[in-house]
Design a protein around this motif. Structure first.
Motif, PDB file in Angstrom:
ATOM      1  N   GLY A  34      14.209  11.335 -11.413  1.00 22.13           N
ATOM      2  CA  GLY A  34      13.290  12.133 -11.656  1.00 22.13           C
ATOM      3  C   GLY A  34      11.991  12.379 -10.913  1.00 22.13           C
ATOM      4  N   SER A  35      11.075  13.442 -11.076  1.00 21.76           N
ATOM      5  CA  SER A  35       9.911  13.518 -10.463  1.00 21.76           C
ATOM      6  C   SER A  35       9.014  12.395 -10.611  1.00 21.76           C
ATOM      7  CB  SER A  35       9.096  14.880 -10.849  1.00 21.76           C
ATOM      8  OG  SER A  35       8.886  14.830 -12.146  1.00 21.76           O
ATOM      9  N   ASP A  36       9.095  11.645 -11.685  1.00 24.37           N
ATOM     10  CA  ASP A  36       8.358  10.284 -11.976  1.00 24.37           C
ATOM     11  C   ASP A  36       8.700   9.108 -11.494  1.00 24.37           C
ATOM     12  OD1 ASP A  36      10.359  10.341 -13.583  1.00 24.37           O
ATOM     13  OD2 ASP A  36       9.331   9.223 -15.332  1.00 24.37           O
ATOM     14  N   THR A  37       9.852   9.223 -10.543  1.00 21.16           N
ATOM     15  CA  THR A  37      10.481   7.953 -10.078  1.00 21.16           C
ATOM     16  C   THR A  37      10.055   7.972  -8.577  1.00 21.16           C
ATOM     17  OG1 THR A  37      11.972   7.966 -11.830  1.00 21.16           O
ATOM     18  CG2 THR A  37      12.554   6.944  -9.480  1.00 21.16           C
ATOM     19  N   TYR A  38       9.773   6.988  -8.001  1.00 20.46           N
ATOM     20  CA  TYR A  38       9.211   6.459  -6.499  1.00 20.46           C
ATOM     21  C   TYR A  38      10.141   5.480  -6.231  1.00 20.46           C
ATOM     22  CZ  TYR A  38       5.986   6.435  -2.411  1.00 20.46           C
ATOM     23  OH  TYR A  38       5.584   6.486  -1.384  1.00 20.46           O
ATOM     24  N   ILE A  39      11.109   5.790  -4.857  1.00 18.00           N
ATOM     25  CA  ILE A  39      11.846   4.702  -4.257  1.00 18.00           C
ATOM     26  C   ILE A  39      11.332   4.083  -3.070  1.00 18.00           C
ATOM     27  CG2 ILE A  39      14.456   4.487  -3.418  1.00 18.00           C
ATOM     28  CD1 ILE A  39      15.174   6.971  -5.129  1.00 18.00           C
ATOM     29  N   VAL A  40      11.362   2.835  -2.904  1.00 22.18           N
ATOM     30  CA  VAL A  40      10.796   2.153  -1.811  1.00 22.18           C
ATOM     31  C   VAL A  40      12.005   1.267  -1.467  1.00 22.18           C
ATOM     32  CG1 VAL A  40       9.237   0.456  -1.064  1.00 22.18           C
ATOM     33  CG2 VAL A  40       8.619   1.918  -2.813  1.00 22.18           C
ATOM     34  N   THR A  41      12.313   1.399  -0.211  1.00 21.93           N
ATOM     35  CA  THR A  41      13.365   0.571   0.260  1.00 21.93           C
ATOM     36  C   THR A  41      12.691  -0.432   1.333  1.00 21.93           C
ATOM     37  OG1 THR A  41      13.439   2.309   2.129  1.00 21.93           O
ATOM     38  CG2 THR A  41      15.320   2.204   0.531  1.00 21.93           C
ATOM     39  N   LEU A  42      13.306  -1.579   1.482  1.00 21.29           N
ATOM     40  CA  LEU A  42      12.657  -2.939   2.194  1.00 21.29           C
ATOM     41  C   LEU A  42      13.460  -2.777   3.506  1.00 21.29           C
ATOM     42  CD1 LEU A  42      11.425  -3.525  -0.679  1.00 21.29           C
ATOM     43  CD2 LEU A  42      11.827  -5.755  -0.058  1.00 21.29           C
ATOM     44  N   GLU A  43      12.746  -2.675   4.510  1.00 23.85           N
ATOM     45  CA  GLU A  43      13.428  -2.337   5.912  1.00 23.85           C
ATOM     46  C   GLU A  43      12.511  -3.219   7.016  1.00 23.85           C
ATOM     47  OE1 GLU A  43      14.008   1.577   6.570  1.00 23.85           O
ATOM     48  OE2 GLU A  43      13.631   2.240   4.732  1.00 23.85           O
ATOM     49  N   ILE A  44      13.247  -3.760   7.886  1.00 21.25           N
ATOM     50  CA  ILE A  44      12.507  -4.467   8.900  1.00 21.25           C
ATOM     51  C   ILE A  44      11.634  -3.396   9.557  1.00 21.25           C
ATOM     52  CG2 ILE A  44      12.700  -5.331  11.272  1.00 21.25           C
ATOM     53  CD1 ILE A  44      15.101  -7.019  10.318  1.00 21.25           C
ATOM     54  N   ASN A  45      12.204  -2.031   9.812  1.00 17.13           N
ATOM     55  CA  ASN A  45      11.505  -1.056  10.511  1.00 17.13           C
ATOM     56  C   ASN A  45      10.461  -0.280   9.894  1.00 17.13           C
ATOM     57  OD1 ASN A  45      12.644  -1.666  12.950  1.00 17.13           O
ATOM     58  ND2 ASN A  45      14.408  -0.826  12.655  1.00 17.13           N
ATOM     59  N   GLY A  46      10.368  -0.749   8.502  1.00 14.97           N
ATOM     60  CA  GLY A  46       9.157   0.077   7.367  1.00 14.97           C
ATOM     61  C   GLY A  46       7.768  -0.216   8.037  1.00 14.97           C
ATOM     62  N   LYS A  47       6.968   0.175   7.078  1.00 17.28           N
ATOM     63  CA  LYS A  47       5.483   0.230   7.120  1.00 17.28           C
ATOM     64  C   LYS A  47       5.007  -1.130   6.650  1.00 17.28           C
ATOM     65  CE  LYS A  47       1.340   2.466   6.808  1.00 17.28           C
ATOM     66  NZ  LYS A  47       0.502   3.512   6.253  1.00 17.28           N
ATOM     67  N   GLU A  48       4.347  -2.027   7.484  1.00 13.42           N
ATOM     68  CA  GLU A  48       3.802  -3.079   6.874  1.00 13.42           C
ATOM     69  C   GLU A  48       2.568  -2.756   6.122  1.00 13.42           C
ATOM     70  OE1 GLU A  48       3.441  -6.270   9.713  1.00 13.42           O
ATOM     71  OE2 GLU A  48       5.294  -5.738  10.744  1.00 13.42           O
ATOM     72  N   LEU A  49       2.378  -3.297   5.081  1.00 15.51           N
ATOM     73  CA  LEU A  49       0.985  -3.217   3.926  1.00 15.51           C
ATOM     74  C   LEU A  49       0.655  -4.695   3.989  1.00 15.51           C
ATOM     75  CD1 LEU A  49       2.264  -0.624   1.538  1.00 15.51           C
ATOM     76  CD2 LEU A  49       0.983  -0.132   3.614  1.00 15.51           C
ATOM     77  N   SER A  50      -0.728  -4.626   3.972  1.00 12.83           N
ATOM     78  CA  SER A  50      -1.433  -5.949   3.304  1.00 12.83           C
ATOM     79  C   SER A  50      -1.430  -5.932   1.591  1.00 12.83           C
ATOM     80  CB  SER A  50      -3.037  -5.755   3.580  1.00 12.83           C
ATOM     81  OG  SER A  50      -3.790  -4.794   2.794  1.00 12.83           O
ATOM     82  N   SER A  51      -1.458  -6.810   1.059  1.00 15.98           N
ATOM     83  CA  SER A  51      -1.273  -7.229  -0.196  1.00 15.98           C
ATOM     84  C   SER A  51      -2.242  -6.190  -0.998  1.00 15.98           C
ATOM     85  CB  SER A  51      -1.605  -8.645  -0.956  1.00 15.98           C
ATOM     86  OG  SER A  51      -0.733  -9.561  -0.196  1.00 15.98           O
ATOM     87  N   GLU A  52      -3.431  -6.040  -0.498  1.00 17.94           N
ATOM     88  CA  GLU A  52      -4.395  -5.188  -1.125  1.00 17.94           C
ATOM     89  C   GLU A  52      -4.230  -3.615  -1.141  1.00 17.94           C
ATOM     90  OE1 GLU A  52      -6.315  -8.942  -0.139  1.00 17.94           O
ATOM     91  OE2 GLU A  52      -5.274  -7.558   1.153  1.00 17.94           O
ATOM     92  N   LYS A  53      -3.326  -3.476  -0.061  1.00 21.48           N
ATOM     93  CA  LYS A  53      -2.816  -2.036   0.426  1.00 21.48           C
ATOM     94  C   LYS A  53      -1.689  -1.712  -0.551  1.00 21.48           C
ATOM     95  CE  LYS A  53      -2.632   1.982   2.388  1.00 21.48           C
ATOM     96  NZ  LYS A  53      -3.561   3.066   1.875  1.00 21.48           N
ATOM     97  N   LEU A  54      -0.810  -2.599  -0.657  1.00 23.35           N
ATOM     98  CA  LEU A  54       0.389  -2.615  -1.709  1.00 23.35           C
ATOM     99  C   LEU A  54      -0.065  -2.202  -3.116  1.00 23.35           C
ATOM    100  CD1 LEU A  54       3.250  -2.416  -2.239  1.00 23.35           C
ATOM    101  CD2 LEU A  54       3.512  -4.853  -2.386  1.00 23.35           C
ATOM    102  N   ALA A  55      -1.190  -2.908  -3.399  1.00 21.16           N
ATOM    103  CA  ALA A  55      -1.732  -2.951  -4.953  1.00 21.16           C
ATOM    104  C   ALA A  55      -2.399  -1.488  -4.941  1.00 21.16           C
ATOM    105  CB  ALA A  55      -2.665  -3.995  -4.932  1.00 21.16           C
ATOM    106  N   SER A  56      -3.117  -0.934  -3.900  1.00 23.32           N
ATOM    107  CA  SER A  56      -3.505   0.130  -3.912  1.00 23.32           C
ATOM    108  C   SER A  56      -2.670   1.266  -4.052  1.00 23.32           C
ATOM    109  CB  SER A  56      -4.402   0.407  -2.734  1.00 23.32           C
ATOM    110  OG  SER A  56      -4.900   1.698  -2.562  1.00 23.32           O
ATOM    111  N   GLU A  57      -1.456   1.215  -3.304  1.00 22.56           N
ATOM    112  CA  GLU A  57      -0.359   2.081  -3.484  1.00 22.56           C
ATOM    113  C   GLU A  57       0.284   2.367  -4.686  1.00 22.56           C
ATOM    114  OE1 GLU A  57       0.723   4.638  -1.238  1.00 22.56           O
ATOM    115  OE2 GLU A  57      -0.953   3.876  -0.413  1.00 22.56           O
TER     116      GLU A  57
END
Length: 162
Positions: A71-94
């Motif tokens: 649904g529109s309230d669902t967000y899908i995150v795939t874990l991929e080697i070629n994905g974007k790297e985030l710091s722990s703080e940035k993941l929390a912010s997201e």
């Protein structure tokens, strides 16, 4: 927030299961966590590219049962080697940003030993990488849970090891 960890394959080693259970318990005070495992395909060590694609496609079919009617309230995150790297703080912010923007369900998708089929990657809202290194998918589940837990500690201004 509801968080699903959708993954290919089962956890065989007890030490991984214990770590997953510990982080699942800790996360219980912050979110509703659900870990969904779909079966993986047997892979020959010398599989051709075509055989690999067939295997990934079969695994993708199993994964799609859980993400195809998002649904529109669902967000899908795939874990991929070629994905974007985030710091722990940035993941929390997201995670906090998603919550503020009306997302109530995040699905993190971890592929099997061969990764994810393009059909799953195309359905993703965000492509996340923890490192350019390759990790066993069982260990990746533990790492992901620890980072989600760390994110909630950061969001709630609670102390956590740095």
């Amino acid at each position: 927030m509801k968080i699903d960890i959708l993954c290919v394959g089962k956890i065989k080693e007890k030490f991984y299961r214990d770590a997953i259970a510990e982080y699942s318990k800790r996360l219980g005070r912050y979110c509703t966590l659900n870990i969904i495992e779909v079966s993986d395909e047997k892979t020959n060590e010398n599989a051709s590219d075509k055989e690999i694609d067939i295997i990934l496609e079969k695994e993708a079919g199993r994964l799609m049962k859980y993400i195809s009617d998002k649904g529109s309230d669902t967000y899908i995150v795939t874990l991929e080697i070629n994905g974007k790297e985030l710091s722990s703080e940035k993941l929390a912010s997201e995670i906090q940003r998603l919550t503020t923007n009306g997302i109530s369900h995040i699905i993190f998708v971890i592929g099997g030993s061969l990764g994810l089929h393009n059909s799953i990657i195309k359905n993703s809202d965000f492509h996340l990488s923890f490192s350019p290194m390759t990790f066993p998918h069982q260990l990746m589940r533990v790492i992901l849970l620890e980072q989600i837990y760390r994110s909630y500690r950061i969001i709630n201004n609670e102390p956590y090891h740095k």
